[in-house]
Design an enzyme around this catalytic site. Structure first.
Site, mmCIF file in Angstrom:
data_model
loop_
_atom_site.group_PDB
_atom_site.id
_atom_site.type_symbol
_atom_site.label_atom_id
_atom_site.label_comp_id
_atom_site.label_asym_id
_atom_site.label_seq_id
_atom_site.Cartn_x
_atom_site.Cartn_y
_atom_site.Cartn_z
ATOM 1 N N LYS A 1 0.468 -1.371 0.315
ATOM 2 C CA LYS A 1 -0.145 -0.321 0.010
ATOM 3 C C LYS A 1 1.311 1.317 -0.259
ATOM 4 C CE LYS A 1 -2.085 2.160 4.036
ATOM 5 N NZ LYS A 1 -1.151 2.703 4.449
ATOM 6 N N ASN A 2 1.654 1.227 1.003
ATOM 7 C CA ASN A 2 2.669 2.763 0.748
ATOM 8 C C ASN A 2 4.071 2.458 -0.242
ATOM 9 O OD1 ASN A 2 1.190 3.246 3.447
ATOM 10 N ND2 ASN A 2 2.746 2.371 5.097
ATOM 11 N N ARG B 1 -4.228 9.964 3.959
ATOM 12 C CA ARG B 1 -3.354 10.930 4.586
ATOM 13 C C ARG B 1 -2.230 10.324 3.411
ATOM 14 N NH1 ARG B 1 -0.630 13.874 8.278
ATOM 15 N NH2 ARG B 1 1.546 13.430 8.390
ATOM 16 N N CYS C 1 -5.997 7.260 8.922
ATOM 17 C CA CYS C 1 -6.523 6.594 10.467
ATOM 18 C C CYS C 1 -6.326 7.261 11.292
ATOM 19 C CB CYS C 1 -5.635 5.526 10.087
ATOM 20 S SG CYS C 1 -5.806 4.187 9.315
ATOM 21 N N ARG D 1 -0.627 13.831 13.526
ATOM 22 C CA ARG D 1 -0.724 13.593 12.930
ATOM 23 C C ARG D 1 -0.821 15.033 11.612
ATOM 24 N NH1 ARG D 1 -2.387 8.328 9.246
ATOM 25 N NH2 ARG D 1 -0.685 7.990 8.722
ATOM 26 N N PRO D 2 0.551 15.734 12.576
ATOM 27 C CA PRO D 2 0.188 16.799 11.668
ATOM 28 C C PRO D 2 1.676 17.404 10.543
ATOM 29 C CG PRO D 2 2.109 16.757 13.356
ATOM 30 C CD PRO D 2 0.873 15.444 13.565
ATOM 31 N N ILE D 3 1.462 18.434 10.136
ATOM 32 C CA ILE D 3 2.322 18.375 8.220
ATOM 33 C C ILE D 3 3.676 19.306 8.408
ATOM 34 C CG2 ILE D 3 -0.051 17.406 7.161
ATOM 35 C CD1 ILE D 3 -0.363 19.844 6.257
ATOM 36 N N ASP D 4 3.240 19.516 9.168
ATOM 37 C CA ASP D 4 4.521 20.857 9.969
ATOM 38 C C ASP D 4 5.901 20.520 9.033
ATOM 39 O OD1 ASP D 4 3.992 18.851 12.102
ATOM 40 O OD2 ASP D 4 5.934 20.042 13.243
ATOM 41 N N ASP E 1 2.628 -0.496 12.477
ATOM 42 C CA ASP E 1 1.551 -0.604 11.326
ATOM 43 C C ASP E 1 1.626 -2.210 11.823
ATOM 44 O OD1 ASP E 1 1.715 1.780 10.970
ATOM 45 O OD2 ASP E 1 2.723 1.193 8.718
ATOM 46 N N ILE F 1 5.968 5.795 17.483
ATOM 47 C CA ILE F 1 5.230 6.501 16.755
ATOM 48 C C ILE F 1 4.251 7.992 16.988
ATOM 49 C CG2 ILE F 1 5.038 6.459 14.189
ATOM 50 C CD1 ILE F 1 7.774 5.426 15.844
ATOM 51 N N ARG G 1 -9.001 -0.486 3.339
ATOM 52 C CA ARG G 1 -7.771 0.569 2.813
ATOM 53 C C ARG G 1 -6.752 -0.071 2.552
ATOM 54 N NH1 ARG G 1 -8.375 5.850 6.091
ATOM 55 N NH2 ARG G 1 -6.603 6.217 4.761
HETATM 56 N N1 EPU Z 1 5.599 14.076 12.167
HETATM 57 C C1 EPU Z 1 4.665 15.492 12.202
HETATM 58 N N2 EPU Z 1 4.540 16.024 11.396
HETATM 59 C C2 EPU Z 1 5.012 15.734 10.149
HETATM 60 C C3 EPU Z 1 4.837 14.710 9.845
HETATM 61 C C4 EPU Z 1 5.393 13.534 10.850
HETATM 62 O O1 EPU Z 1 5.270 15.634 13.343
HETATM 63 O O2 EPU Z 1 4.509 16.574 9.481
HETATM 64 C C5 EPU Z 1 5.739 13.286 13.399
HETATM 65 C C6 EPU Z 1 4.175 12.121 13.012
HETATM 66 O O3 EPU Z 1 3.226 12.707 14.008
HETATM 67 C C7 EPU Z 1 4.672 11.169 13.563
HETATM 68 C C8 EPU Z 1 5.773 10.277 13.572
HETATM 69 O O4 EPU Z 1 6.074 11.913 12.429
HETATM 70 O O5 EPU Z 1 5.139 10.850 15.049
HETATM 71 C C9 EPU Z 1 6.655 9.980 11.898
HETATM 72 O O6 EPU Z 1 5.128 9.831 11.468
HETATM 73 P P1 EPU Z 1 5.313 9.549 10.200
HETATM 74 O O7 EPU Z 1 5.333 10.936 8.712
HETATM 75 O O8 EPU Z 1 6.548 8.512 9.095
HETATM 76 O O9 EPU Z 1 4.400 8.807 9.569
HETATM 77 P P2 EPU Z 1 3.278 9.452 8.068
HETATM 78 O O10 EPU Z 1 4.418 9.452 7.210
HETATM 79 O O11 EPU Z 1 2.782 9.826 8.233
HETATM 80 C C10 EPU Z 1 3.678 6.589 7.020
HETATM 81 C C11 EPU Z 1 2.461 5.597 7.063
HETATM 82 C C12 EPU Z 1 2.260 4.691 8.258
HETATM 83 C C13 EPU Z 1 2.829 4.756 8.833
HETATM 84 C C14 EPU Z 1 4.039 5.571 9.543
HETATM 85 C C15 EPU Z 1 4.769 5.201 10.435
HETATM 86 C C16 EPU Z 1 1.985 5.648 3.966
HETATM 87 C C17 EPU Z 1 1.566 6.692 3.244
HETATM 88 N N3 EPU Z 1 1.542 5.877 5.534
HETATM 89 O O12 EPU Z 1 2.851 7.324 7.599
HETATM 90 O O13 EPU Z 1 0.851 3.691 7.268
HETATM 91 O O14 EPU Z 1 2.421 4.155 10.004
HETATM 92 O O15 EPU Z 1 4.581 6.270 7.934
HETATM 93 O O16 EPU Z 1 5.597 3.649 9.448
HETATM 94 O O17 EPU Z 1 3.482 5.040 4.484
HETATM 95 C C18 EPU Z 1 -0.564 2.514 8.257
HETATM 96 O O18 EPU Z 1 -0.352 1.644 6.811
HETATM 97 O O19 EPU Z 1 -1.998 1.612 8.857
HETATM 98 C C19 EPU Z 1 -0.147 3.838 8.496
HETATM 99 C C20 EPU Z 1 -0.496 4.404 9.096
#
Ligand code: EPU
Length: 428
Positions: A30-31, A100, A124, A129-132, A316, A338, A409
Protein backbone atom coordinates in the site's frame (compact mmCIF):
# COMPACT_ATOMS: atom_id res chain seq x y z
CA UNK A 1 -26.02 3.70 12.23
CA UNK A 2 -26.79 0.79 9.89
CA UNK A 3 -23.78 -0.80 8.20
CA UNK A 4 -23.40 -0.42 4.44
CA UNK A 5 -23.40 -3.70 2.51
CA UNK A 6 -20.13 -5.59 2.83
CA UNK A 7 -18.94 -3.54 5.81
CA UNK A 8 -19.36 -6.31 8.39
CA UNK A 9 -17.45 -9.54 8.96
CA UNK A 10 -18.84 -12.45 10.91
CA UNK A 11 -16.07 -14.64 12.26
CA UNK A 12 -16.36 -18.07 13.83
CA UNK A 13 -13.44 -18.25 16.28
CA UNK A 14 -11.11 -21.24 16.41
CA UNK A 15 -10.76 -21.16 20.21
CA UNK A 16 -6.97 -21.19 19.87
CA UNK A 17 -6.81 -24.37 17.76
CA UNK A 18 -3.98 -24.47 15.22
CA UNK A 19 -6.16 -25.04 12.17
CA UNK A 20 -4.01 -23.49 9.44
CA UNK A 21 -1.63 -25.60 7.40
CA UNK A 22 -1.21 -23.82 4.12
CA UNK A 23 0.13 -20.95 2.10
CA UNK A 24 -0.85 -17.32 1.43
CA UNK A 25 0.54 -14.86 -1.09
CA UNK A 26 1.39 -11.25 -0.28
CA UNK A 27 0.17 -8.41 -2.52
CA UNK A 28 1.86 -5.17 -3.51
CA UNK A 29 2.61 -2.65 -0.77
CA UNK A 30 0.00 0.00 0.00
CA UNK A 31 2.55 2.56 1.11
CA UNK A 32 4.83 1.96 -1.90
CA UNK A 33 1.90 2.09 -4.34
CA UNK A 34 0.53 5.40 -3.06
CA UNK A 35 3.88 7.19 -3.34
CA UNK A 36 4.48 5.73 -6.81
CA UNK A 37 1.14 7.19 -7.97
CA UNK A 38 2.33 10.59 -6.76
CA UNK A 39 5.71 10.04 -8.44
CA UNK A 40 3.98 9.70 -11.83
CA UNK A 41 3.75 13.52 -11.84
CA UNK A 42 7.56 13.69 -12.16
CA UNK A 43 7.46 12.01 -15.56
CA UNK A 44 7.21 13.85 -18.86
CA UNK A 45 5.37 11.11 -20.74
CA UNK A 46 3.78 9.24 -17.89
CA UNK A 47 4.55 6.20 -15.79
CA UNK A 48 3.35 2.60 -15.69
CA UNK A 49 2.92 1.04 -12.25
CA UNK A 50 2.94 -2.73 -11.75
CA UNK A 51 1.91 -4.96 -8.83
CA UNK A 52 -0.61 -2.48 -7.44
CA UNK A 53 -2.74 -3.88 -4.62
CA UNK A 54 -6.48 -3.60 -5.31
CA UNK A 55 -7.36 -1.69 -2.15
CA UNK A 56 -9.29 1.47 -1.31
CA UNK A 57 -6.34 3.79 -0.63
CA UNK A 58 -4.82 2.99 -4.03
CA UNK A 59 -8.15 3.55 -5.78
CA UNK A 60 -8.52 6.91 -4.06
CA UNK A 61 -5.00 7.99 -5.09
CA UNK A 62 -5.70 6.99 -8.71
CA UNK A 63 -8.96 8.90 -8.54
CA UNK A 64 -7.12 12.00 -7.25
CA UNK A 65 -4.60 11.73 -10.12
CA UNK A 66 -7.44 11.59 -12.63
CA UNK A 67 -9.21 14.51 -11.01
CA UNK A 68 -5.98 16.53 -11.37
CA UNK A 69 -6.26 16.04 -15.14
CA UNK A 70 -4.01 13.00 -15.59
CA UNK A 71 -4.85 10.27 -18.06
CA UNK A 72 -5.27 7.12 -15.97
CA UNK A 73 -5.64 3.67 -17.53
CA UNK A 74 -6.09 0.74 -15.18
CA UNK A 75 -5.81 -2.91 -16.13
CA UNK A 76 -5.87 -5.33 -13.21
CA UNK A 77 -2.84 -4.64 -11.04
CA UNK A 78 -1.24 -2.31 -13.58
CA UNK A 79 -1.98 1.36 -14.13
CA UNK A 80 -0.63 3.92 -16.56
CA UNK A 81 -0.68 7.57 -15.47
CA UNK A 82 0.12 10.43 -17.87
CA UNK A 83 0.20 13.79 -16.08
CA UNK A 84 -1.43 16.76 -17.83
CA UNK A 85 0.72 19.55 -19.30
CA UNK A 86 -1.08 22.09 -17.15
CA UNK A 87 -3.00 21.41 -13.97
CA UNK A 88 -4.83 23.60 -11.50
CA UNK A 89 -3.14 21.31 -8.95
CA UNK A 90 -6.00 21.45 -6.47
CA UNK A 91 -6.63 18.20 -4.62
CA UNK A 92 -10.26 17.18 -4.31
CA UNK A 93 -11.06 18.01 -0.70
CA UNK A 94 -13.46 15.18 0.01
CA UNK A 95 -11.11 12.42 -1.15
CA UNK A 96 -7.83 14.01 -0.02
CA UNK A 97 -9.22 14.48 3.48
CA UNK A 98 -9.87 10.76 3.72
CA UNK A 99 -6.32 9.50 3.12
CA UNK A 100 -3.03 10.59 4.63
CA UNK A 101 -1.27 9.52 1.44
CA UNK A 102 -2.84 12.47 -0.44
CA UNK A 103 -0.07 14.67 1.06
CA UNK A 104 2.41 12.76 -1.15
CA UNK A 105 0.99 14.48 -4.24
CA UNK A 106 1.84 17.94 -2.93
CA UNK A 107 5.61 17.68 -3.58
CA UNK A 108 5.47 16.59 -7.23
CA UNK A 109 2.54 18.93 -8.04
CA UNK A 110 4.17 21.99 -6.50
CA UNK A 111 7.49 21.21 -8.16
CA UNK A 112 5.93 20.62 -11.59
CA UNK A 113 3.09 23.14 -11.80
CA UNK A 114 4.34 25.84 -9.40
CA UNK A 115 1.40 25.67 -7.01
CA UNK A 116 -0.71 23.22 -5.06
CA UNK A 117 -3.88 23.54 -2.98
CA UNK A 118 -4.86 20.79 -0.56
CA UNK A 119 -6.78 20.11 2.64
CA UNK A 120 -5.28 18.69 5.82
CA UNK A 121 -4.83 15.03 4.88
CA UNK A 122 -6.91 12.60 6.88
CA UNK A 123 -6.39 8.87 7.22
CA UNK A 124 -6.45 6.61 10.22
CA UNK A 125 -7.07 8.36 13.53
CA UNK A 126 -3.95 7.16 15.32
CA UNK A 127 -2.65 10.46 16.67
CA UNK A 128 -2.42 14.11 15.78
CA UNK A 129 -0.69 13.56 12.40
CA UNK A 130 0.51 17.13 11.80
CA UNK A 131 1.98 18.38 8.48
CA UNK A 132 4.38 20.98 9.86
CA UNK A 133 7.45 19.26 8.29
CA UNK A 134 5.84 19.63 4.87
CA UNK A 135 4.91 23.30 5.25
CA UNK A 136 8.34 24.20 6.67
CA UNK A 137 10.11 22.27 3.89
CA UNK A 138 8.12 23.97 1.12
CA UNK A 139 8.98 27.38 2.60
CA UNK A 140 12.66 26.42 2.70
CA UNK A 141 12.44 25.54 -0.99
CA UNK A 142 11.22 29.07 -1.72
CA UNK A 143 7.43 28.56 -1.70
CA UNK A 144 4.83 30.66 0.11
CA UNK A 145 2.21 28.91 2.24
CA UNK A 146 -1.26 30.28 3.03
CA UNK A 147 -3.99 28.61 5.05
CA UNK A 148 -7.38 29.80 3.79
CA UNK A 149 -10.88 28.41 4.31
CA UNK A 150 -9.61 25.01 5.46
CA UNK A 151 -7.13 24.61 2.58
CA UNK A 152 -3.40 25.10 2.27
CA UNK A 153 -2.32 27.10 -0.78
CA UNK A 154 1.34 26.71 -1.62
CA UNK A 155 2.93 28.75 -4.40
CA UNK A 156 6.35 28.76 -5.97
CA UNK A 157 5.93 31.32 -8.76
CA UNK A 158 8.57 32.36 -11.25
CA UNK A 159 11.33 29.79 -11.49
CA UNK A 160 9.66 27.29 -9.16
CA UNK A 161 11.16 25.42 -6.21
CA UNK A 162 14.84 25.76 -5.39
CA UNK A 163 17.02 23.18 -3.70
CA UNK A 164 17.43 23.52 0.05
CA UNK A 165 18.99 21.91 3.12
CA UNK A 166 16.12 20.35 5.05
CA UNK A 167 16.45 18.67 8.44
CA UNK A 168 13.41 16.65 9.55
CA UNK A 169 12.75 16.97 13.28
CA UNK A 170 11.54 13.32 13.37
CA UNK A 171 12.03 10.63 10.79
CA UNK A 172 8.86 10.87 8.72
CA UNK A 173 8.06 8.41 5.95
CA UNK A 174 5.76 10.55 3.81
CA UNK A 175 7.79 13.77 4.39
CA UNK A 176 10.99 12.02 3.22
CA UNK A 177 9.16 10.70 0.13
CA UNK A 178 7.49 14.04 -0.65
CA UNK A 179 10.72 16.03 -0.51
CA UNK A 180 12.72 13.39 -2.37
CA UNK A 181 10.19 13.76 -5.21
CA UNK A 182 9.98 17.58 -5.06
CA UNK A 183 13.78 17.84 -5.08
CA UNK A 184 14.01 15.93 -8.37
CA UNK A 185 12.30 18.85 -10.16
CA UNK A 186 13.73 21.68 -8.02
CA UNK A 187 16.62 23.91 -9.15
CA UNK A 188 19.97 22.87 -7.69
CA UNK A 189 20.98 20.75 -4.75
CA UNK A 190 18.67 19.51 -1.99
CA UNK A 191 20.10 17.84 1.10
CA UNK A 192 17.54 15.96 3.21
CA UNK A 193 18.72 14.99 6.70
CA UNK A 194 17.23 12.67 9.33
CA UNK A 195 15.36 10.85 6.57
CA UNK A 196 13.22 7.80 7.24
CA UNK A 197 14.81 4.52 6.13
CA UNK A 198 11.77 2.45 5.12
CA UNK A 199 12.42 0.14 2.12
CA UNK A 200 9.65 1.87 0.13
CA UNK A 201 11.74 5.07 0.15
CA UNK A 202 14.76 3.27 -1.27
CA UNK A 203 12.57 1.58 -3.90
CA UNK A 204 11.24 4.97 -5.02
CA UNK A 205 14.70 6.58 -4.99
CA UNK A 206 16.30 3.77 -6.99
CA UNK A 207 13.57 3.96 -9.60
CA UNK A 208 13.87 7.74 -9.93
CA UNK A 209 17.63 7.32 -10.29
CA UNK A 210 17.11 4.73 -13.00
CA UNK A 211 14.93 7.32 -14.77
CA UNK A 212 17.76 9.86 -14.72
CA UNK A 213 17.41 11.65 -11.36
CA UNK A 214 20.65 12.43 -9.56
CA UNK A 215 20.19 10.99 -6.09
CA UNK A 216 22.74 9.74 -3.57
CA UNK A 217 22.57 8.47 0.01
CA UNK A 218 19.55 6.20 -0.46
CA UNK A 219 19.10 3.87 2.50
CA UNK A 220 20.94 6.34 4.77
CA UNK A 221 19.58 9.24 6.86
CA UNK A 222 21.05 11.81 4.44
CA UNK A 223 19.71 11.90 0.89
CA UNK A 224 21.17 14.34 -1.63
CA UNK A 225 19.30 15.24 -4.80
CA UNK A 226 20.53 17.35 -7.69
CA UNK A 227 17.39 18.61 -9.46
CA UNK A 228 17.38 17.88 -13.18
CA UNK A 229 13.83 18.42 -14.46
CA UNK A 230 11.15 16.04 -15.73
CA UNK A 231 12.04 12.35 -16.00
CA UNK A 232 11.53 9.83 -18.76
CA UNK A 233 11.41 6.08 -18.24
CA UNK A 234 10.57 3.03 -20.30
CA UNK A 235 10.11 0.39 -17.66
CA UNK A 236 7.29 0.07 -15.12
CA UNK A 237 7.57 0.94 -11.45
CA UNK A 238 7.48 -2.40 -9.65
CA UNK A 239 5.62 -1.98 -6.36
CA UNK A 240 7.32 -3.87 -3.50
CA UNK A 241 5.57 -6.69 -1.65
CA UNK A 242 3.64 -5.34 1.34
CA UNK A 243 5.81 -6.02 4.40
CA UNK A 244 3.00 -5.08 6.77
CA UNK A 245 0.61 -7.50 5.10
CA UNK A 246 3.30 -10.22 5.24
CA UNK A 247 3.91 -9.42 8.91
CA UNK A 248 0.19 -9.52 9.70
CA UNK A 249 -0.02 -12.99 8.12
CA UNK A 250 3.05 -14.12 10.08
CA UNK A 251 1.33 -13.06 13.32
CA UNK A 252 -1.84 -14.87 12.28
CA UNK A 253 0.26 -17.96 11.57
CA UNK A 254 1.98 -17.64 14.95
CA UNK A 255 -1.45 -17.88 16.58
CA UNK A 256 -3.35 -20.32 14.42
CA UNK A 257 -1.02 -22.34 12.21
CA UNK A 258 0.78 -25.60 12.48
CA UNK A 259 2.60 -24.29 9.46
CA UNK A 260 1.97 -21.17 7.35
CA UNK A 261 3.98 -20.33 4.26
CA UNK A 262 3.89 -16.67 3.27
CA UNK A 263 4.98 -16.26 -0.34
CA UNK A 264 5.78 -13.30 -2.58
CA UNK A 265 7.34 -11.30 0.28
CA UNK A 266 10.77 -9.97 1.21
CA UNK A 267 11.87 -11.52 4.55
CA UNK A 268 14.73 -9.03 5.04
CA UNK A 269 12.13 -6.23 5.37
CA UNK A 270 10.68 -7.95 8.46
CA UNK A 271 13.78 -8.79 10.49
CA UNK A 272 12.51 -7.10 13.68
CA UNK A 273 9.22 -9.04 13.65
CA UNK A 274 10.77 -12.38 12.69
CA UNK A 275 13.36 -12.13 15.51
CA UNK A 276 10.57 -11.34 17.95
CA UNK A 277 8.45 -14.29 16.77
CA UNK A 278 11.43 -16.58 17.40
CA UNK A 279 11.85 -15.08 20.86
CA UNK A 280 8.13 -15.75 21.51
CA UNK A 281 8.72 -19.41 20.61
CA UNK A 282 7.82 -19.89 16.95
CA UNK A 283 10.12 -21.49 14.41
CA UNK A 284 10.73 -19.23 11.43
CA UNK A 285 12.24 -20.32 8.14
CA UNK A 286 13.05 -17.82 5.44
CA UNK A 287 13.86 -18.38 1.78
CA UNK A 288 13.85 -16.33 -1.39
CA UNK A 289 10.61 -14.31 -1.23
CA UNK A 290 9.21 -16.64 1.41
CA UNK A 291 8.64 -16.87 5.16
CA UNK A 292 7.41 -20.03 6.89
CA UNK A 293 5.99 -19.84 10.41
CA UNK A 294 5.99 -23.17 12.25
CA UNK A 295 4.48 -24.04 15.62
CA UNK A 296 6.87 -25.80 17.98
CA UNK A 297 4.37 -27.18 20.49
CA UNK A 298 6.07 -25.16 23.25
CA UNK A 299 4.27 -22.48 25.30
CA UNK A 300 4.50 -18.99 23.81
CA UNK A 301 6.80 -16.67 25.80
CA UNK A 302 6.10 -13.02 26.70
CA UNK A 303 8.31 -10.25 25.26
CA UNK A 304 8.87 -6.54 25.68
CA UNK A 305 8.45 -4.56 22.53
CA UNK A 306 9.10 -0.97 21.49
CA UNK A 307 7.93 0.35 18.12
CA UNK A 308 10.65 2.11 16.17
CA UNK A 309 11.28 3.60 12.75
CA UNK A 310 12.58 1.07 10.18
CA UNK A 311 14.45 -1.23 10.58
CA UNK A 312 12.96 -1.38 14.10
CA UNK A 313 9.63 -2.95 14.96
CA UNK A 314 6.91 -1.28 12.79
CA UNK A 315 4.14 0.64 14.54
CA UNK A 316 1.74 -0.81 11.93
CA UNK A 317 2.22 -4.33 13.39
CA UNK A 318 1.97 -3.34 17.04
CA UNK A 319 -1.81 -3.95 17.49
CA UNK A 320 -1.83 -7.38 15.78
CA UNK A 321 1.22 -8.40 17.83
CA UNK A 322 -0.63 -7.44 21.04
CA UNK A 323 -3.22 -10.11 20.16
CA UNK A 324 -0.43 -12.69 19.93
CA UNK A 325 0.92 -11.61 23.32
CA UNK A 326 -2.48 -12.26 24.96
CA UNK A 327 -1.67 -15.94 24.24
CA UNK A 328 1.88 -15.88 25.68
CA UNK A 329 2.43 -17.23 29.20
CA UNK A 330 3.46 -14.25 31.34
CA UNK A 331 3.69 -10.46 31.25
CA UNK A 332 4.65 -8.52 28.11
CA UNK A 333 5.05 -4.75 27.80
CA UNK A 334 4.44 -2.73 24.63
CA UNK A 335 5.79 0.80 24.17
CA UNK A 336 4.36 2.72 21.17
CA UNK A 337 6.78 5.50 20.25
CA UNK A 338 5.52 6.77 16.87
CA UNK A 339 1.83 7.71 17.26
CA UNK A 340 -0.09 8.95 20.34
CA UNK A 341 -3.37 7.12 19.87
CA UNK A 342 -2.28 3.71 18.72
CA UNK A 343 -3.13 1.79 21.89
CA UNK A 344 -6.87 2.54 21.80
CA UNK A 345 -7.62 -0.99 20.57
CA UNK A 346 -6.65 -2.33 24.02
CA UNK A 347 -10.08 -1.58 25.54
CA UNK A 348 -11.76 -3.78 22.94
CA UNK A 349 -9.31 -6.64 23.52
CA UNK A 350 -10.00 -6.28 27.27
CA UNK A 351 -13.73 -6.57 26.55
CA UNK A 352 -12.92 -9.86 24.74
CA UNK A 353 -11.21 -11.18 27.87
CA UNK A 354 -7.60 -10.01 27.44
CA UNK A 355 -5.75 -8.99 30.61
CA UNK A 356 -4.27 -5.67 29.59
CA UNK A 357 -3.32 -2.72 31.76
CA UNK A 358 -3.01 0.61 29.97
CA UNK A 359 -0.13 2.16 31.87
CA UNK A 360 -0.18 5.48 29.95
CA UNK A 361 -1.10 6.56 26.38
CA UNK A 362 2.13 5.03 25.07
CA UNK A 363 2.60 1.92 27.18
CA UNK A 364 0.58 -1.15 28.08
CA UNK A 365 1.16 -4.44 29.87
CA UNK A 366 -0.41 -7.71 28.74
CA UNK A 367 -0.64 -10.78 30.95
CA UNK A 368 -1.37 -14.10 29.27
CA UNK A 369 -2.42 -16.59 28.34
CA UNK A 370 -6.11 -15.68 28.29
CA UNK A 371 -9.01 -17.19 26.40
CA UNK A 372 -10.56 -14.50 24.24
CA UNK A 373 -14.33 -14.57 23.72
CA UNK A 374 -16.05 -13.43 20.55
CA UNK A 375 -18.17 -10.25 20.64
CA UNK A 376 -19.34 -7.32 18.52
CA UNK A 377 -16.55 -4.86 17.77
CA UNK A 378 -16.09 -1.83 15.52
CA UNK A 379 -12.79 -1.13 13.69
CA UNK A 380 -11.47 2.32 14.62
CA UNK A 381 -8.64 2.23 12.03
CA UNK A 382 -6.84 -0.07 9.62
CA UNK A 383 -4.34 -1.88 11.85
CA UNK A 384 -6.55 -2.03 14.96
CA UNK A 385 -9.29 -3.41 12.70
CA UNK A 386 -6.94 -6.16 11.54
CA UNK A 387 -6.06 -6.87 15.19
CA UNK A 388 -9.78 -7.35 15.99
CA UNK A 389 -10.12 -9.67 13.03
CA UNK A 390 -7.18 -11.75 14.28
CA UNK A 391 -8.55 -11.69 17.85
CA UNK A 392 -11.93 -12.88 16.54
CA UNK A 393 -10.28 -15.77 14.69
CA UNK A 394 -8.40 -16.88 17.81
CA UNK A 395 -11.36 -16.39 20.19
CA UNK A 396 -14.00 -18.78 21.38
CA UNK A 397 -17.38 -18.13 19.75
CA UNK A 398 -18.56 -15.61 17.20
CA UNK A 399 -17.12 -12.13 16.60
CA UNK A 400 -18.84 -9.50 14.49
CA UNK A 401 -16.51 -6.80 13.12
CA UNK A 402 -18.17 -3.61 11.91
CA UNK A 403 -16.48 -0.87 9.83
CA UNK A 404 -14.57 -3.39 7.73
CA UNK A 405 -13.92 -0.60 5.21
CA UNK A 406 -10.98 0.40 7.41
CA UNK A 407 -9.44 -3.06 6.96
CA UNK A 408 -10.17 -2.90 3.22
CA UNK A 409 -8.01 0.23 3.00
CA UNK A 410 -4.91 -1.91 3.41
CA UNK A 411 -5.75 -5.61 2.99
CA UNK A 412 -7.19 -6.78 -0.31
CA UNK A 413 -10.18 -9.18 -0.12
CA UNK A 414 -9.02 -10.28 3.32
CA UNK A 415 -12.11 -12.44 3.95
CA UNK A 416 -11.69 -14.49 0.75
CA UNK A 417 -7.96 -14.98 1.25
CA UNK A 418 -8.32 -16.11 4.86
CA UNK A 419 -11.21 -18.41 3.95
CA UNK A 420 -8.85 -20.10 1.49
CA UNK A 421 -6.69 -20.96 4.53
CA UNK A 422 -9.64 -22.79 6.07
CA UNK A 423 -10.75 -19.99 8.41
CA UNK A 424 -14.45 -19.30 8.93
CA UNK A 425 -15.41 -15.71 8.16
CA UNK A 426 -18.11 -14.16 6.01
CA UNK A 427 -18.80 -10.65 4.83
CA UNK A 428 -22.24 -9.01 5.01
N1 EPU B 1 5.23 14.03 12.08
C1 EPU B 1 5.21 15.35 12.49
N2 EPU B 1 5.05 16.32 11.53
C2 EPU B 1 4.92 16.02 10.21
C3 EPU B 1 4.94 14.67 9.80
C4 EPU B 1 5.10 13.68 10.76
O1 EPU B 1 5.33 15.65 13.67
O2 EPU B 1 4.77 16.96 9.40
C5 EPU B 1 5.41 12.99 13.10
C6 EPU B 1 4.14 12.11 13.24
O3 EPU B 1 3.17 12.71 14.04
C7 EPU B 1 4.72 10.84 13.84
C8 EPU B 1 6.11 10.78 13.21
O4 EPU B 1 6.39 12.07 12.68
O5 EPU B 1 4.85 10.99 15.22
C9 EPU B 1 6.26 9.77 12.12
O6 EPU B 1 5.14 9.80 11.25
P1 EPU B 1 5.31 9.63 9.67
O7 EPU B 1 5.28 10.98 9.04
O8 EPU B 1 6.47 8.74 9.39
O9 EPU B 1 3.98 8.86 9.31
P2 EPU B 1 3.29 8.96 7.90
O10 EPU B 1 4.32 9.24 6.89
O11 EPU B 1 2.10 9.84 7.99
C10 EPU B 1 3.58 6.46 7.17
C11 EPU B 1 2.64 5.36 6.75
C12 EPU B 1 1.89 4.88 7.98
C13 EPU B 1 2.90 4.38 9.02
C14 EPU B 1 3.90 5.49 9.35
C15 EPU B 1 5.01 5.08 10.28
C16 EPU B 1 2.10 6.00 4.48
C17 EPU B 1 1.09 6.48 3.52
N3 EPU B 1 1.73 5.90 5.75
O12 EPU B 1 2.76 7.48 7.73
O13 EPU B 1 1.07 3.81 7.55
O14 EPU B 1 2.23 4.01 10.20
O15 EPU B 1 4.51 5.97 8.13
O16 EPU B 1 5.71 4.01 9.76
O17 EPU B 1 3.21 5.66 4.07
C18 EPU B 1 -0.69 2.28 7.82
O18 EPU B 1 -0.30 1.72 6.79
O19 EPU B 1 -1.56 1.77 8.60
C19 EPU B 1 -0.12 3.57 8.19
C20 EPU B 1 -0.71 4.39 9.06
Amino acid sequence: MADVAGDTLIIEGQAGRRVINGSIRVNGSKNDAVQAIAAAFLFKNGLTLANLPQIDDVQKMLWLAKDLGAEVKISGRTAFIRPPRMSRATLDTEIAEKIRASILLTGPLLARYGSVTFPHPGGCVIGERPIDFFLAGFRQMGASVRHRRGSYEVNAPGRGLRGAAIFFKNQSVTATETFLMAAVLARGLTVLRNCALEPEIENLGRFLRHAGAKISGLGTPTIIVNGRGLLVVHRPYQVLPDRIEAGSFAILGALLAKRLEITGCEPSHLQALLNLLEEIGLRIKTGKNKITVLATGRKLKPVNLKTHEYPGFPTDLQAPLAVLLTQAAGASVILETIFESRLNYAKTLISMGAKIEILNPHRLAIVGPTTLTGRKVTSPDLRAGLAYLVAGLVAKGRTVVHNVHYIDRGYERIDERLRALGLALKRF
